[in-house]
Design a protein around this motif. Structure first.
Motif, PDB file in Angstrom:
ATOM      1  N   ASN A  44      36.622  -2.957  -9.884  1.00  0.00           N
ATOM      2  CA  ASN A  44      35.576  -3.980  -9.845  1.00  0.00           C
ATOM      3  C   ASN A  44      34.581  -3.759  -8.712  1.00  0.00           C
ATOM      4  N   GLY A  45      34.613  -2.589  -8.082  1.00  0.00           N
ATOM      5  CA  GLY A  45      33.590  -2.233  -7.100  1.00  0.00           C
ATOM      6  C   GLY A  45      33.924  -2.542  -5.663  1.00  0.00           C
ATOM      7  N   GLN A  46      35.200  -2.792  -5.348  1.00  0.00           N
ATOM      8  CA  GLN A  46      35.559  -3.141  -3.971  1.00  0.00           C
ATOM      9  C   GLN A  46      35.171  -2.048  -2.979  1.00  0.00           C
ATOM     10  N   ALA A  47      35.516  -0.799  -3.296  1.00  0.00           N
ATOM     11  CA  ALA A  47      35.186   0.302  -2.383  1.00  0.00           C
ATOM     12  C   ALA A  47      33.687   0.567  -2.378  1.00  0.00           C
ATOM     13  N   ALA A  48      33.054   0.484  -3.532  1.00  0.00           N
ATOM     14  CA  ALA A  48      31.614   0.745  -3.614  1.00  0.00           C
ATOM     15  C   ALA A  48      30.827  -0.177  -2.686  1.00  0.00           C
ATOM     16  N   GLU A  56      22.634   5.247   1.265  1.00  0.00           N
ATOM     17  CA  GLU A  56      21.444   4.658   0.657  1.00  0.00           C
ATOM     18  C   GLU A  56      21.654   4.269  -0.792  1.00  0.00           C
ATOM     19  N   GLN A  57      22.441   5.064  -1.512  1.00  0.00           N
ATOM     20  CA  GLN A  57      22.702   4.753  -2.909  1.00  0.00           C
ATOM     21  C   GLN A  57      24.127   5.123  -3.265  1.00  0.00           C
ATOM     22  N   VAL A  58      24.747   4.299  -4.109  1.00  0.00           N
ATOM     23  CA  VAL A  58      26.113   4.562  -4.582  1.00  0.00           C
ATOM     24  C   VAL A  58      26.111   4.540  -6.103  1.00  0.00           C
ATOM     25  N   ILE A  59      26.677   5.577  -6.697  1.00  0.00           N
ATOM     26  CA  ILE A  59      26.964   5.592  -8.125  1.00  0.00           C
ATOM     27  C   ILE A  59      28.439   5.231  -8.272  1.00  0.00           C
ATOM     28  N   ALA A  60      28.733   4.173  -9.004  1.00  0.00           N
ATOM     29  CA  ALA A  60      30.116   3.708  -9.170  1.00  0.00           C
ATOM     30  C   ALA A  60      30.468   3.777 -10.655  1.00  0.00           C
ATOM     31  N   THR A  61      31.579   4.452 -10.978  1.00  0.00           N
ATOM     32  CA  THR A  61      31.922   4.694 -12.379  1.00  0.00           C
ATOM     33  C   THR A  61      33.356   4.262 -12.676  1.00  0.00           C
ATOM     34  N   ASP A  62      33.593   3.897 -13.946  1.00  0.00           N
ATOM     35  CA  ASP A  62      34.943   3.531 -14.369  1.00  0.00           C
ATOM     36  C   ASP A  62      35.051   3.683 -15.884  1.00  0.00           C
ATOM     37  N   VAL A  63      36.277   3.970 -16.349  1.00  0.00           N
ATOM     38  CA  VAL A  63      36.522   4.088 -17.792  1.00  0.00           C
ATOM     39  C   VAL A  63      36.647   2.723 -18.459  1.00  0.00           C
ATOM     40  N   SER A  64      36.837   1.664 -17.666  1.00  0.00           N
ATOM     41  CA  SER A  64      37.070   0.324 -18.203  1.00  0.00           C
ATOM     42  C   SER A  64      35.779  -0.496 -18.207  1.00  0.00           C
ATOM     43  N   GLU A  98      24.022  19.008  -8.947  1.00  0.00           N
ATOM     44  CA  GLU A  98      24.938  19.771  -8.117  1.00  0.00           C
ATOM     45  C   GLU A  98      24.454  19.785  -6.663  1.00  0.00           C
ATOM     46  N   ASN A  99      25.433  19.802  -5.735  1.00  0.00           N
ATOM     47  CA  ASN A  99      25.136  19.920  -4.303  1.00  0.00           C
ATOM     48  C   ASN A  99      24.270  18.766  -3.786  1.00  0.00           C
ATOM     49  N   SER A 100      24.547  17.551  -4.251  1.00  0.00           N
ATOM     50  CA  SER A 100      23.685  16.423  -3.876  1.00  0.00           C
ATOM     51  C   SER A 100      24.429  15.214  -3.320  1.00  0.00           C
ATOM     52  N   VAL A 101      25.752  15.171  -3.474  1.00  0.00           N
ATOM     53  CA  VAL A 101      26.518  13.970  -3.113  1.00  0.00           C
ATOM     54  C   VAL A 101      27.143  14.153  -1.729  1.00  0.00           C
ATOM     55  N   ASP A 102      26.954  13.157  -0.882  1.00  0.00           N
ATOM     56  CA  ASP A 102      27.463  13.229   0.492  1.00  0.00           C
ATOM     57  C   ASP A 102      28.916  12.785   0.602  1.00  0.00           C
ATOM     58  N   LEU A 103      29.313  11.801  -0.196  1.00  0.00           N
ATOM     59  CA  LEU A 103      30.672  11.261  -0.126  1.00  0.00           C
ATOM     60  C   LEU A 103      31.157  10.915  -1.521  1.00  0.00           C
ATOM     61  N   VAL A 104      32.373  11.340  -1.837  1.00  0.00           N
ATOM     62  CA  VAL A 104      33.070  10.897  -3.049  1.00  0.00           C
ATOM     63  C   VAL A 104      34.287  10.099  -2.604  1.00  0.00           C
ATOM     64  N   THR A 105      34.447   8.899  -3.132  1.00  0.00           N
ATOM     65  CA  THR A 105      35.617   8.078  -2.823  1.00  0.00           C
ATOM     66  C   THR A 105      36.365   7.735  -4.111  1.00  0.00           C
ATOM     67  N   VAL A 106      37.685   7.678  -4.001  1.00  0.00           N
ATOM     68  CA  VAL A 106      38.527   7.201  -5.099  1.00  0.00           C
ATOM     69  C   VAL A 106      39.609   6.326  -4.476  1.00  0.00           C
TER      70      VAL A 106
END
Length: 260
Positions: A44-48, A56-64, A98-106
């Protein structure tokens, strides 16, 4: 898998802990830039919501799709439904390039993923150098000497109903494949252990237990793991339904960058 979390999306929002803000500060200090982050398996976006305070910007994705409906709107977070059928190329395009994302979180989700596919995408999209990936999970709780044994007894009843992927979670991510270069903040085979305190009422704690995928799977099979008798045993060990306690969630984190 999406169906598992569609059913418990509202419970998940109400019950799950909020991750400490200092974790995001720690991760942000490791990235060269703070332009774009991807929160995968966002729930539900808690980490995002924590990440966006530092990027500056976050892309948040989920299968649900149901989880996405409960996500908190934010002008700098883009929420996307990513069904299991989405291809690697489609996902890379969705996130940026490609080569554009500073942080990936899971957060509390990577054990559900198709790991080879996910790690391939991460390797492509992470900024090189300067980008990092951080994954973490929590499993066990420390409440009190009276409550903890009763909680363990309940947790043991859930074990037959967890999906096989959850074995990584059961092992505190010690067996989780993580093919990235270490920053010294947890690495493959040796995750960083962190404590996550949270004040919780008994009803709030019970909602969290009801959000377990194993509890919902058991219900589908006609088994009520949280029967009236079990709930009463938990409540008595807690100290009564009106008592608010501090829970210490035992959390395990792995942080890395793409190998040179």
């Amino acid at each position: 898998m999406a169906r598992l979390f569609n059913k418990q999306a509202k419970l998940y929002l109400d019950a799950r802990p909020t991750y400490p803000r200092e974790w995001y500060s720690m991760l942000a200090s490791l990235t060269t830039h703070h332009l774009l982050a991807w929160d995968a398996g966002m729930g539900n976006g808690q980490a995002a919501l924590g990440v966006v305070e530092r990027y500056e910007q976050v892309i948040a994705t989920d299968v649900s799709e149901e989880q996405l409906k409960h996500a908190m709107p934010h002008p700098r977070i883009r929420y996307h439904h990513t069904p299991l059928s989405i291809s690697e190329e489609e996902l890379v395009t969705l996130i940026g390039r490609e080569n554009s994302v500073d942080l990936v979180t899971v957060a509390q989700a990577v054990h559900w993923f198709d790991l080879p596919k996910f790690y391939s995408i991460v390797t492509r999209i992470l900024r090189k150098p300067g980008g990092i990936i951080a994954v973490w999970c929590y499993k066990s709780f420390a409440v009190s000497p009276e409550f903890d044994p009763v909680m363990k007894q309940f947790y043991d009843t859930t074990l037959p109903y967890w999906k096989r992927n959850v074995q990584y979670l059961t092992d505190d991510y010690k067996e989780l494949p993580f093919p990235f270069e270490s920053f010294g903040l947890g690495f493959e085979g040796q995750p960083l252990e962190l404590d996550m305190p949270k004040e919780v009422s008994f009803e709030g704690f019970l909602r969290m237990l009801r959000s377990f995928s194993a509890v919902n799977t058991a219900v589908e099979q006609g088994v009520d793991l949280l029967s009236e008798k079990v709930v009463k045993e938990l409540e008595t060990a807690w100290g009564g339904s009106e008592l608010v306690r501090t829970i210490i969630y035992k959390t395990f984190m792995l942080v890395g960058k793409v190998k040179a």
